[in-house]
Write a protein that holds these residues in place. Sequence first.
Motif, PDB file in Angstrom:
ATOM      1  N   SER A  85      24.714   8.388  25.151  1.00  0.00           N
ATOM      2  CA  SER A  85      25.032   9.790  25.383  1.00  0.00           C
ATOM      3  C   SER A  85      24.862  10.573  24.091  1.00  0.00           C
ATOM      4  O   SER A  85      25.077  10.040  22.994  1.00  0.00           O
ATOM      5  CB  SER A  85      26.486   9.949  25.865  1.00  0.00           C
ATOM      6  N   LEU A 128      22.465  10.365  28.738  1.00  0.00           N
ATOM      7  CA  LEU A 128      21.016  10.571  28.800  1.00  0.00           C
ATOM      8  C   LEU A 128      20.252   9.341  29.267  1.00  0.00           C
ATOM      9  O   LEU A 128      19.145   9.467  29.798  1.00  0.00           O
ATOM     10  CB  LEU A 128      20.495  11.000  27.428  1.00  0.00           C
ATOM     11  N   TYR A 157      13.872  13.230  25.877  1.00  0.00           N
ATOM     12  CA  TYR A 157      14.768  13.853  24.905  1.00  0.00           C
ATOM     13  C   TYR A 157      13.923  14.570  23.872  1.00  0.00           C
ATOM     14  O   TYR A 157      12.938  14.022  23.376  1.00  0.00           O
ATOM     15  CB  TYR A 157      15.648  12.814  24.207  1.00  0.00           C
TER      16      TYR A 157
END
Length: 252
Positions: free
Chosen positions: A211, A217, A190
């Motif tokens: 998420s 994610l 990320y």
Amino acid sequence: MKSSLRLFALLFLSSSSFADTADDAAWLREKGGLIFHDAFEREETGNSLKAIGNGWESATADRVPKIKQADLDSGILKISSATKEAGHAAHIHHDAGFTDGGAVIRFKFPGLSKGESLQLGFVDRELKGVHAGHLCYGIVGQSGITLIDHKTGVMNLEIRKQREEAAAKKTKIPAELDALLKTKQTTAPYKPDTEWHELVLVTEGDEMRLSIDGKLLARHRSEGFAHPMKRWFSFLVPSTVWIDDVKIWKVK
């Protein structure tokens, strides 16, 4: 027979694809009930334990009573941790109370500090055998997202003792313990920025999912995620982060 296997494979892939894109915000709304909401439309009343108001407590506030770590400004909770002075990152929590459920928040890294990160998750201070009742967390940092089971991992008192003893002796922890701890967490890529985002963190059975902006994610399974009572929802902030809205949902 071949056509049946082909159909089964297609159904499996379809269900897996759905799971990977599941909308947990919708899951909370459709299956759960809203048990808490705060838009922070007020002013704080100082720097004490309960100064944020609406049931929030800052567990580290009394360590540094002259330093403001939580500022309510135009409907935004602006957290600026006095980590060095307090000897601990800012720890802010609110009652929750569920087995399955989660939280939806809006957050922003304001770019005021180097290495801004946000740790959020669940605590049960009534749980014995685990340091400070730390259960499980999602961590959004500069290098990615981590989901971690603390209950059966690093905050378990027996495991914590083994790690502290190894640190004191400047030796490695036993290989089997190291292998166990690696199963207690997962990390996903990320790249953070300084924009506002919606984050959803849920536990369902022994699975935790995170998420951001509707995209799943990270997800991980570990037995500590299934702890039957997440009594507190908690933020742990080592530097600076802004929170605009918090909703806590109970599914069961």
